[in-house]
Design an enzyme around this catalytic site. Structure first.
Site, PDB file in Angstrom:
ATOM      1  N   GLU A   1      70.084  41.722  46.930  1.00 24.21           N
ATOM      2  CA  GLU A   1      70.638  41.201  48.348  1.00 24.21           C
ATOM      3  C   GLU A   1      71.730  41.456  49.070  1.00 24.21           C
ATOM      4  O   GLU A   1      72.824  41.163  48.809  1.00 24.21           O
ATOM      5  CB  GLU A   1      69.771  40.196  47.779  1.00 24.21           C
ATOM      6  CG  GLU A   1      69.255  39.340  49.781  1.00 24.21           C
ATOM      7  CD  GLU A   1      68.457  37.911  49.427  1.00 24.21           C
ATOM      8  OE1 GLU A   1      68.684  37.144  50.384  1.00 24.21           O
ATOM      9  OE2 GLU A   1      68.485  37.986  48.552  1.00 24.21           O
TER      10      GLU A   1
ATOM     11  N   LYS B   1      62.312  38.268  49.213  1.00 25.77           N
ATOM     12  CA  LYS B   1      62.099  37.016  48.784  1.00 25.77           C
ATOM     13  C   LYS B   1      60.427  37.411  48.343  1.00 25.77           C
ATOM     14  O   LYS B   1      59.730  38.004  49.102  1.00 25.77           O
ATOM     15  CB  LYS B   1      61.326  36.188  50.256  1.00 25.77           C
ATOM     16  CG  LYS B   1      61.178  34.730  49.611  1.00 25.77           C
ATOM     17  CD  LYS B   1      63.065  34.575  48.983  1.00 25.77           C
ATOM     18  CE  LYS B   1      63.035  32.807  48.896  1.00 25.77           C
ATOM     19  NZ  LYS B   1      64.052  32.187  47.710  1.00 25.77           N
TER      20      LYS B   1
END
Length: 405
Positions: A211, A227
């Site tokens: 990420e 997410k």
């Protein structure tokens, strides 16, 4: 394993042992010139202090994304760039938020930067065997599930909309951890795979993070929040794309990240370039979006860190209220996890979020895993998701090891 180049596509990753996000020009060709450390409890503003340190060493941290003199020297060769690590606790200090509990790895600073110069020396290899002991959890599955329910209760009261809950585990070890850390850093899907270690060998961080917390390059600033998680099967992909709960959780964090970038001075309109795209990390599908903005003026490192740290996808929304919940719920501090870890070059900055990250401190190895909690979260399912995220890290650390003596 893949690494994101300037084009936004993927290329071959750095060799094992390279610092996270180090460009190809610095692979296996750098030497630590000098470093900066700041621990929670030290005086001063860590954002300003580390910015001043990097500026003094020739990096354009007052004007991010603007080229500096990459041939600048300090008597030891040309400056290659700098590694930067910022803990979640340091991020809390930067924005006057509630920090979590004490770190289980206090030997590691909360802010650490090291300036690298070019050299022909290769990365050191492993010097011996490595033996790993049994894992000890900082909370039981029941305690983890209870924390999830407490977040749901807080959401029901209107205190927060979402909170990321993280658990910690550690295991004793003996021997040289280098090979084990390199296995972590080379897990498939790790955009920021790499290792950052103290020059004296007292500690090391290995990350397999997929990420992007924040990147500044070619006149734009961007973030890639992740997410939403499912097993990396055809059915898991369909379930992730069809899940109203995962999509709502994801969009909530995208909105938070949009607001974080919009708070930066000197940025233009913030846009969502990609929403809820599915990419793979090890045996998991995860949903990722891309949020960016043009740099209309000069953006400095200190302002950037205050805007994005701690990362919204590992705090929740609203961020300050979520951090208060985290401090009350989690029995062990987040240590090196859920912070920022990456590279500052002469013409760009690229910091990953230190998820899927482990640390060693000379006697124990530490790992963290968790997930975002919303009103629709199932406590047992959240416990299982955290275990699924931790599994590849533990397997990489244990790969090919002899029994712990």
């Amino acid at each position: 394993m893949v690494h994101a180049p300037a084009s936004g596509g993927y290329s071959e990753v750095p060799p094992p042992g390279a610092p996270p996000a180090a460009p190809a020009s610095c692979h296996a060709r750098h030497h630590a010139l000098r470093s900066f450390s700041w621990h929670r409890g030290d005086s001063g503003d860590p954002a300003e202090l580390v910015t001043a340190f990097l500026e003094d060493n020739g990096l354009p941290v007052r004007k991010l994304g603007r080229s500096a003199d990459k041939n600048q020297t300090y008597g030891h060769g040309a400056i290659c760039g700098a590694s930067l690590y910022v803990s979640a606790d340091a991020g809390c200090v930067m924005i006057n938020a509630t920090p979590g509990g004490p770190s289980p790895v206090p030997v590691i600073p909360d802010v650490y930067a090291v300036v690298w110069v070019h050299t022909e020396d290769p990365f050191p290899g492993s010097t011996g065997s490595w033996n790993l002991g049994p894992w000890a959890e900082s909370w039981s599955p029941r305690q983890h599930a209870d924390a999830v329910q407490r977040v749901r209760d807080a959401i029901g009261r209107g205190d927060v909309y979402q909170v990321n809950v993280v658990g910690h585990a550690s295991a004793p070890y003996t021997g040289d951890p280098t090979a084990a850390l390199r296995r972590v850093a080379t897990l498939p899907g790790a955009r920021y795979g790499g290792i950052l270690a103290a020059p004296d060998g007292r500690w090391a961080i290995a990350t397999a993070s997929p990420e992007t917390l924040v990147e500044v390059r070619h006149g734009r600033v961007l973030t890639r929040p992740i997410k939403g998680t499912r097993p990396a099967t055809a059915q898991g992909r369909r379930e992730l794309l069809a899940s109203a709960k995962e999509r709502a959780e994801h969009i909530m964090i995208v909105d938070l990240e949009r607001n974080d970038l919009a708070r930066l001075p000197g940025t233009g309109p913030v846009r969502v370039d990609k929403l809820f795209a599915v990419r793979r990390w090890c045996g998991l599908w995860q949903a990722e979006s891309v949020v960016s903005a043009p740099l209309a003026g000069e953006v400095g490192l200190a302002d950037l860190l205050r805007a994005v740290c701690p990362g919204g996808s590992v705090t929740g929304a609203p961020k300050i209220a979520a951090l208060e919940q985290i401090a009350a719920l989690e029995p062990v501090g987040r240590g090196v996890s859920m912070g920022a870890l990456g590279w500052i070059g002469h013409d760009h900055l690229d910091l990953g979020l230190s998820i899927r990250t482990v640390a060693v401190d000379g006697s124990r190895v530490h790992a963290w895993a968790g997930g975002g909690i919303t009103a629709d979260s199932d406590p047992e399912a959240e416990v299982a998701e955290a275990a699924a995220k931790a599994g590849p890290l533990r397997a990489a650390l244990a790969g090919g090891l002899t029994a712990f003596a």
